[in-house]
Each structure stands twice: as C-alpha cells, then as structure tokens.
Design a protein around this motif. Sequence first.
Motif, PDB file in Angstrom:
ATOM      1  N   LYS A 124       0.834  -1.202   0.000  1.00 44.32           N
ATOM      2  CA  LYS A 124       0.000   0.000   0.000  1.00 44.32           C
ATOM      3  C   LYS A 124       0.871   1.255   0.000  1.00 44.32           C
ATOM      4  O   LYS A 124       0.593   2.220  -0.725  1.00 44.32           O
ATOM      5  CB  LYS A 124      -0.920  -0.006   1.224  1.00 44.32           C
ATOM      6  N   ILE A 125       1.930   1.253   0.798  1.00 49.23           N
ATOM      7  CA  ILE A 125       2.838   2.401   0.829  1.00 49.23           C
ATOM      8  C   ILE A 125       3.474   2.604  -0.539  1.00 49.23           C
ATOM      9  O   ILE A 125       3.574   3.726  -1.041  1.00 49.23           O
ATOM     10  CB  ILE A 125       3.914   2.206   1.911  1.00 49.23           C
ATOM     11  N   ARG A 126       3.902   1.507  -1.169  1.00 51.45           N
ATOM     12  CA  ARG A 126       4.493   1.613  -2.507  1.00 51.45           C
ATOM     13  C   ARG A 126       3.481   2.139  -3.520  1.00 51.45           C
ATOM     14  O   ARG A 126       3.817   2.918  -4.412  1.00 51.45           O
ATOM     15  CB  ARG A 126       5.011   0.241  -2.943  1.00 51.45           C
ATOM     16  N   GLY A 171      19.154   2.436  -4.136  1.00 48.58           N
ATOM     17  CA  GLY A 171      17.748   2.394  -4.523  1.00 48.58           C
ATOM     18  C   GLY A 171      16.765   2.180  -3.391  1.00 48.58           C
ATOM     19  O   GLY A 171      15.563   2.104  -3.638  1.00 48.58           O
ATOM     20  N   TYR A 172      17.233   2.084  -2.141  1.00 52.81           N
ATOM     21  CA  TYR A 172      16.314   1.867  -1.026  1.00 52.81           C
ATOM     22  C   TYR A 172      15.592   3.164  -0.661  1.00 52.81           C
ATOM     23  O   TYR A 172      16.171   4.252  -0.705  1.00 52.81           O
ATOM     24  CB  TYR A 172      17.060   1.330   0.199  1.00 52.81           C
ATOM     25  N   ARG A 173      14.308   3.022  -0.283  1.00 50.69           N
ATOM     26  CA  ARG A 173      13.522   4.185   0.116  1.00 50.69           C
ATOM     27  C   ARG A 173      13.920   4.640   1.518  1.00 50.69           C
ATOM     28  O   ARG A 173      14.136   3.825   2.398  1.00 50.69           O
ATOM     29  CB  ARG A 173      12.018   3.857   0.111  1.00 50.69           C
ATOM     30  N   LYS A 174      13.931   5.974   1.714  1.00 45.35           N
ATOM     31  CA  LYS A 174      14.155   6.564   3.031  1.00 45.35           C
ATOM     32  C   LYS A 174      13.121   7.666   3.232  1.00 45.35           C
ATOM     33  O   LYS A 174      13.049   8.609   2.441  1.00 45.35           O
ATOM     34  CB  LYS A 174      15.583   7.126   3.144  1.00 45.35           C
ATOM     35  N   LEU A 230      12.533  -5.317  -6.837  1.00 42.53           N
ATOM     36  CA  LEU A 230      13.667  -5.311  -7.759  1.00 42.53           C
ATOM     37  C   LEU A 230      13.341  -4.500  -9.013  1.00 42.53           C
ATOM     38  O   LEU A 230      14.155  -3.695  -9.486  1.00 42.53           O
ATOM     39  CB  LEU A 230      14.032  -6.750  -8.133  1.00 42.53           C
ATOM     40  N   VAL A 231      12.137  -4.715  -9.544  1.00 41.11           N
ATOM     41  CA  VAL A 231      11.719  -3.957 -10.736  1.00 41.11           C
ATOM     42  C   VAL A 231      11.655  -2.469 -10.411  1.00 41.11           C
ATOM     43  O   VAL A 231      12.130  -1.622 -11.203  1.00 41.11           O
ATOM     44  CB  VAL A 231      10.348  -4.454 -11.238  1.00 41.11           C
ATOM     45  N   GLU A 232      11.088  -2.130  -9.270  1.00 43.52           N
ATOM     46  CA  GLU A 232      10.980  -0.722  -8.889  1.00 43.52           C
ATOM     47  C   GLU A 232      12.353  -0.083  -8.743  1.00 43.52           C
ATOM     48  O   GLU A 232      12.558   1.077  -9.097  1.00 43.52           O
ATOM     49  CB  GLU A 232      10.202  -0.595  -7.573  1.00 43.52           C
ATOM     50  N   GLN A 233      13.302  -0.844  -8.236  1.00 42.82           N
ATOM     51  CA  GLN A 233      14.652  -0.331  -8.065  1.00 42.82           C
ATOM     52  C   GLN A 233      15.278   0.001  -9.416  1.00 42.82           C
ATOM     53  O   GLN A 233      15.999   1.005  -9.556  1.00 42.82           O
ATOM     54  CB  GLN A 233      15.510  -1.362  -7.325  1.00 42.82           C
ATOM     55  N   ALA A 243       9.129   5.069 -18.077  1.00 42.72           N
ATOM     56  CA  ALA A 243       9.204   4.232 -16.876  1.00 42.72           C
ATOM     57  C   ALA A 243       8.083   3.208 -16.839  1.00 42.72           C
ATOM     58  O   ALA A 243       8.298   2.051 -16.452  1.00 42.72           O
ATOM     59  CB  ALA A 243       9.174   5.110 -15.620  1.00 42.72           C
ATOM     60  N   GLU A 244       6.873   3.611 -17.234  1.00 47.08           N
ATOM     61  CA  GLU A 244       5.742   2.683 -17.201  1.00 47.08           C
ATOM     62  C   GLU A 244       5.945   1.531 -18.176  1.00 47.08           C
ATOM     63  O   GLU A 244       5.693   0.357 -17.839  1.00 47.08           O
ATOM     64  CB  GLU A 244       4.453   3.429 -17.531  1.00 47.08           C
ATOM     65  N   ASP A 245       6.413   1.842 -19.382  1.00 50.48           N
ATOM     66  CA  ASP A 245       6.670   0.789 -20.362  1.00 50.48           C
ATOM     67  C   ASP A 245       7.769  -0.151 -19.876  1.00 50.48           C
ATOM     68  O   ASP A 245       7.666  -1.372 -20.040  1.00 50.48           O
ATOM     69  CB  ASP A 245       7.080   1.403 -21.706  1.00 50.48           C
ATOM     70  N   ARG A 246       8.811   0.426 -19.273  1.00 50.94           N
ATOM     71  CA  ARG A 246       9.897  -0.405 -18.771  1.00 50.94           C
ATOM     72  C   ARG A 246       9.414  -1.289 -17.618  1.00 50.94           C
ATOM     73  O   ARG A 246       9.813  -2.456 -17.498  1.00 50.94           O
ATOM     74  CB  ARG A 246      11.045   0.497 -18.297  1.00 50.94           C
ATOM     75  N   THR A 247       8.528  -0.759 -16.777  1.00 51.42           N
ATOM     76  CA  THR A 247       7.981  -1.542 -15.671  1.00 51.42           C
ATOM     77  C   THR A 247       7.206  -2.745 -16.197  1.00 51.42           C
ATOM     78  O   THR A 247       7.358  -3.870 -15.698  1.00 51.42           O
ATOM     79  CB  THR A 247       7.057  -0.672 -14.802  1.00 51.42           C
TER      80      THR A 247
END
Length: 246
Positions: free
Chosen positions: A41-43, A59-62, A198-201, A218-222
Amino acid sequence: MLQTPSGGAGDGAAATDTGLLSIGAVLSVLREEFPEVTISKIRFLESEGLVEPRRTPSGYRKFSAEDVERLSHVLRMQRDHYLPLKVIREHLAAMERGEAPPLPALSRPGDGEDPAECVPEKPTAARIGRCQLLAAAGVDEQRLAEWESYGLLVPVGDGVYDAEAVTVAGLLMELGRYGIEPRHLRAMKAAAEREAGLVEQVVAPLRRHRNPQTRAHAEDRTKELAGLTMKLHAALVRSALGVRLP
C-alpha cells in the motif's frame, strides 16, 4: 511544507540518526493507527505521487518524518472520508499552497447494505469495488477477509481494489480446491513483493529523471520487466518440478 492535523501514527515517529526511516520502520509506525496498511500500500501511494521518499544510491527508500505525517494524512482521508486519490492529491496540493479547503464528507459504498444485495457500479479499467470483487470471485466476506489477513489481497482504499484482484481471487479459489490454503501462500506473496521491489529499483532512476519523455518510459519499462520476471518465475517453477506445461 504540508501541515496536517495533529494526532495519529505519524506524530512523534522515532527516526534514525539521519532523521530518515526505512519502509519497514514506516510500516511499523503507521500500523499503530492503520493496522491494515501494508508495504504494498505504501508503494502504491508512492507510485500515485502522494509521497516522494528519498532514495539511497542503492535504490532503497528513506522516509522523513514529514513523509510519514503525509502518509498518515492520506490514509485518514481514505478511511474517514472515502476520498478518491485524485481528490486527495488536489487537497494536499491546496494545503501546500497554504489553503485549507474543507474535506467533503462522503458515505462509503455499501454502508448499511447487505453485500449480497448491493448492485456494484461498472468497474473502471484499474479499480474494482468490494461488491464487484465478491461477486466476481463468488466468495463471501469471511473468505475475502481471510485472504486479506494473509496479505494476498490488499485494498488500495476503503472498499476499492486494483482490478488485478479479480485474477488473484480466481487463482486463490482454484488453488483452494487442491487443498492449498492462504497460509501456504505467504512465501509466494513475499517472493512477489521482492520481485516487485527489484523492478521498482531498476525503473526508479527513470521516474526521477528531469526529462518528461524519459519519465514516461518508466511505465513501459515496468511492464516489460514485470513480464520478464513472471516468465522467469514460471520457468523456475517448471524446472523445480521437472514438468513441461503446454
């Protein structure tokens, strides 16, 4: 800076020496007030532009204390006012401009109704209501609540799910016929979240790029990476079982 109402899980959040929190720490803080919230949900709220955490070089969220406060405010608006994300986004933007528009008081779909008797509205391409999901999956509230308790289905808002939830529910029903229960699938859910992370990173630098055209890619790459990870996952399962599927 966004000023949100006092009180709730975001107030007085314990921070690290740098003043930033990992997504796991944010989840622990938010669950004090919102026990149903999940990392997914946060993501999702981040992907919708409702919060923008910093990223480490790896790539980690802070998240800052202000990010946690903002997330709490968003979750309250969903829980207490049943506002769609578009309205929440507009409300937050107005607050950042120094305005304080009143929140509309909207009733939640199905309040006082029997879910079996409700008539769901036509679903959008990306969202489906709870009544629609129950009808499409052919299950009752108890079964849906069990799936939710194991994190196999996660609402993106009060009574609202991603349209993919229909597919997930159908597969859960099929696996259940073979005696595979929700508790057996927690490892699969965890693996899916790791793959998504991993994909989001990989796509995160595209989404943060200054060039709008690059961000649009980014959307196409995702989607492309999601397809590849799913194919790899399926191939690894087939290999582990020593079977070939048509």
